[in-house]
Design a protein around this motif. Structure first.
Motif, mmCIF file in Angstrom:
data_model
loop_
_atom_site.group_PDB
_atom_site.id
_atom_site.type_symbol
_atom_site.label_atom_id
_atom_site.label_comp_id
_atom_site.label_asym_id
_atom_site.label_seq_id
_atom_site.Cartn_x
_atom_site.Cartn_y
_atom_site.Cartn_z
ATOM 1 N N ARG A 148 0.830 -1.315 -0.095
ATOM 2 C CA ARG A 148 0.054 0.228 -0.079
ATOM 3 C C ARG A 148 0.935 1.386 0.105
ATOM 4 O O ARG A 148 1.799 1.421 0.784
ATOM 5 C CB ARG A 148 -0.944 -0.267 1.146
ATOM 6 C CG ARG A 148 -1.736 -1.163 1.208
ATOM 7 C CD ARG A 148 -3.005 -0.947 2.242
ATOM 8 N NE ARG A 148 -3.857 -1.850 1.951
ATOM 9 C CZ ARG A 148 -4.843 -1.679 1.193
ATOM 10 N NH1 ARG A 148 -5.027 -0.452 0.399
ATOM 11 N NH2 ARG A 148 -6.111 -2.623 1.074
ATOM 12 N N ARG A 174 4.055 -5.068 -7.329
ATOM 13 C CA ARG A 174 3.667 -6.165 -6.580
ATOM 14 C C ARG A 174 4.569 -7.244 -6.401
ATOM 15 O O ARG A 174 5.213 -7.684 -7.263
ATOM 16 C CB ARG A 174 2.497 -6.797 -7.191
ATOM 17 C CG ARG A 174 1.161 -5.945 -7.680
ATOM 18 C CD ARG A 174 0.346 -5.547 -6.314
ATOM 19 N NE ARG A 174 -0.811 -4.715 -6.432
ATOM 20 C CZ ARG A 174 -0.788 -3.362 -6.419
ATOM 21 N NH1 ARG A 174 0.303 -2.837 -6.179
ATOM 22 N NH2 ARG A 174 -1.974 -2.846 -6.665
ATOM 23 N N CYS A 177 -7.068 4.470 -6.178
ATOM 24 C CA CYS A 177 -6.711 5.565 -5.509
ATOM 25 C C CYS A 177 -7.677 6.109 -4.587
ATOM 26 O O CYS A 177 -8.965 6.585 -5.171
ATOM 27 C CB CYS A 177 -5.682 6.817 -6.058
ATOM 28 S SG CYS A 177 -5.632 7.940 -5.190
HETATM 29 C C1 HEM Z 1 -1.660 12.995 -7.994
HETATM 30 C C2 HEM Z 1 -1.925 12.509 -6.850
HETATM 31 C C3 HEM Z 1 -2.078 10.854 -6.861
HETATM 32 C C4 HEM Z 1 -1.663 9.917 -7.639
HETATM 33 C C5 HEM Z 1 -1.494 9.977 -9.061
HETATM 34 C C6 HEM Z 1 -2.149 8.647 -6.905
HETATM 35 C C7 HEM Z 1 -2.071 7.500 -7.402
HETATM 36 C C8 HEM Z 1 -2.601 6.247 -6.816
HETATM 37 C C9 HEM Z 1 -2.229 4.823 -7.307
HETATM 38 C C10 HEM Z 1 -1.840 4.737 -8.655
HETATM 39 C C11 HEM Z 1 -2.603 4.166 -6.502
HETATM 40 C C12 HEM Z 1 -2.726 2.568 -6.547
HETATM 41 C C13 HEM Z 1 -1.399 1.956 -6.058
HETATM 42 C C14 HEM Z 1 -1.382 0.612 -6.579
HETATM 43 O O1 HEM Z 1 -2.112 -0.114 -6.953
HETATM 44 O O2 HEM Z 1 -0.156 0.047 -6.269
HETATM 45 C C15 HEM Z 1 -3.012 4.738 -5.333
HETATM 46 C C16 HEM Z 1 -3.787 4.140 -4.113
HETATM 47 C C17 HEM Z 1 -4.175 5.099 -3.131
HETATM 48 N N1 HEM Z 1 -3.856 6.192 -3.002
HETATM 49 FE FE1 HEM Z 1 -3.438 7.558 -4.343
HETATM 50 N N2 HEM Z 1 -2.554 9.072 -5.722
HETATM 51 C C18 HEM Z 1 -2.692 10.330 -5.356
HETATM 52 C C19 HEM Z 1 -2.950 11.149 -4.348
HETATM 53 C C20 HEM Z 1 -3.381 10.356 -3.317
HETATM 54 C C21 HEM Z 1 -3.794 11.276 -1.873
HETATM 55 C C22 HEM Z 1 -3.727 12.880 -1.977
HETATM 56 C C23 HEM Z 1 -4.288 10.378 -1.106
HETATM 57 C C24 HEM Z 1 -4.807 10.481 0.438
HETATM 58 C C25 HEM Z 1 -4.593 11.846 0.883
HETATM 59 C C26 HEM Z 1 -3.950 9.123 -1.542
HETATM 60 C C27 HEM Z 1 -4.319 7.825 -1.146
HETATM 61 C C28 HEM Z 1 -4.384 6.609 -1.724
HETATM 62 C C29 HEM Z 1 -4.771 5.268 -0.991
HETATM 63 C C30 HEM Z 1 -5.199 5.530 0.402
HETATM 64 C C31 HEM Z 1 -4.719 4.337 -1.775
HETATM 65 C C32 HEM Z 1 -5.085 2.867 -1.594
HETATM 66 C C33 HEM Z 1 -3.612 2.267 -1.148
HETATM 67 C C34 HEM Z 1 -3.340 2.184 0.148
HETATM 68 O O3 HEM Z 1 -4.241 2.154 1.033
HETATM 69 O O4 HEM Z 1 -2.366 2.969 0.323
HETATM 70 N N3 HEM Z 1 -3.782 9.342 -3.062
HETATM 71 N N4 HEM Z 1 -3.116 5.938 -5.716
#
Ligand code: HEM
Length: 351
Positions: free
Chosen positions: A60, A237, A303
């Motif tokens: 994660r 992964r 995300c």
């Molecule tokens: C340009 C901004 C962002 C991009 C491009 C982005 C991209 C992504 C991607 C690609 C994933 C999937 C990762 C995977 O499958 O390995 C993901 C998961 C996630 N993202 Fe983002 N994200 C962004 C901003 C944020 C922000 C601002 C937050 C929270 C404040 C956030 C919280 C999460 C969470 C909670 C997950 C689910 C996985 C986990 O529990 O860590 N993301 N994001």
């Protein structure tokens, strides 16, 4: 890659490893990256790999265990609810007038977001979202340790602090260092991506498009930016028994690196794949359904922050439009280093 705007021609130069990926592996479904890692650039294989099993805790990006302690589902959803309220509150504020957004981006955007979102938080928490902490794990650990060791830590009910800060201090019932460290570590895990990823995204958009044309919606610029310069350019992964059955080139001990960087520039799916063309999004009802387009991850675990990211990015773009900001005409080359977040360094000027 060349980016031609009405203004001038700009060239994007990727770090050698990224350039090699694009030059040698674009269109390759499954290929070896090193002794223990296989790269994947085909949307259908990515789809099968990601549906094969749920994301592990250690994979994660945001809610991986903090110093060995798992973050529960309940904890993560409370944190997401707090930050969602904060973003909504920030977006309700009228657009600022008279602020200066010129200078080195993403730094300028990061500082703006930090002040907008967390500017009223206690100093010790504000320290945790500083951009400088990104540069060094050691500095980040030290600052976090100091913030947790400082005595005190409460906020009055009527203070203007963020809901995230209120949540963080709300969990501190008695002085227990490990507990405080955990709570403040999670504050950082939430505050940092808001400032960091959004400023990176808007910097990339500026590089491709600023000054933003009046007839091009912010949303189309952002969707095209997320395609060409995706801040999250890979999904990792760890090796899994399901994977070799999906593709025999993946061994039982191989990790897999899934590469939106490649699928989003694959000529099988995109006309003129390296060209910046925001209009290609004009008729797309739901970008999440476009094959190979994975800037916010895959349907199996997309995300959680994406609905916060886009409106915050749009606010920054509105401010740039209102102030007449553009990329400095003197900057004709944008370098993209090999980093966790894929982003250009851009000098922004007014007028
Ligand atoms: C340009 C901004 C962002 C991009 C491009 C982005 C991209 C992504 C991607 C690609 C994933 C999937 C990762 C995977 O499958 O390995 C993901 C998961 C996630 N993202 Fe983002 N994200 C962004 C901003 C944020 C922000 C601002 C937050 C929270 C404040 C956030 C919280 C999460 C969470 C909670 C997950 C689910 C996985 C986990 O529990 O860590 N993301 N994001």
């Amino acid at each position: 890659m060349d980016v031609s705007t009405k203004d001038q021609a700009r060239t994007t130069v990727f770090a050698p490893r990224l350039a090699e990926l694009l030059d040698r592996h674009r269109g390759d479904a499954v290929f070896r990256l090193d002794a223990g890692t296989v790269g994947v650039g085909d949307p259908a294989v990515i789809d099968r790999l990601l549906w094969a099993r749920p994301m592990r805790e250690s994979e994660r990006p945001t809610f991986k265990p903090f110093r060995g302690k798992a973050i529960t589902r309940g904890e993560s959803s409370e944190l997401m609810q707090a930050i969602t309220r904060d973003v909504r509150g920030a977006l309700r504020k009228p657009l600022e007038t008279g602020i200066d957004l010129s200078g080195e981006w993403p730094k300028v955007g990061h500082c703006y977001l930090r002040k907008l979102m967390f500017g009223a938080d206690p100093f010790r928490l504000q320290l945790l979202s500083r951009r400088r902490l990104e540069a060094s794990h050691a500095v980040s650990r030290t600052v976090l340790g100091t913030a947790a060791a400082l005595p005190g830590g409460s906020v009055s009910a009527d203070s203007a602090v963020s809901d995230l800060a209120r949540h963080t201090f709300g969990t501190l019932t008695e002085f227990d260092f490990r507990h405080r460290l955990h709570a403040m570590g999670l504050y950082r895990r939430m505050a940092s991506p808001i400032c960091n990823t959004v400023s990176t995204l808007v910097t990339n958009a500026s590089w491709l498009a600023a000054p933003f044309p009046a007839d091009t919606p912010n949303r189309h610029i952002l969707l095209e930016t997320l395609r060409l310069l995706p801040p999250s350019w890979n999904l990792l992964r760890f090796a899994s028994p399901e994977y070799p059955d999906i593709d025999r080139r993946i061994g039982p001990t191989d990790d897999v690196l899934l590469l939106p960087l490649l699928t989003q520039r694959d000529p099988r799916f995109w006309d003129d794949p390296d060209a910046y063309r925001p209009r290609r999004w004009a008729d797309v009802a739901d970008p999440d359904t476009v094959a190979g387009y994975l800037p916010f991850g895959h349907a199996s675990e997309r995300c959680w922050g994406r609905h916060l990211v886009l409106p915050l990015a749009e606010r920054l773009m509105d401010l740039m439009r209102a102030g007449g900001y553009r990329v400095s005409p003197e900057q004709t080359v944008g370098r993209v280093p090999l980093d966790g977040l894929l982003g250009v360094r851009v000098r922004v000027v007014r007028g």
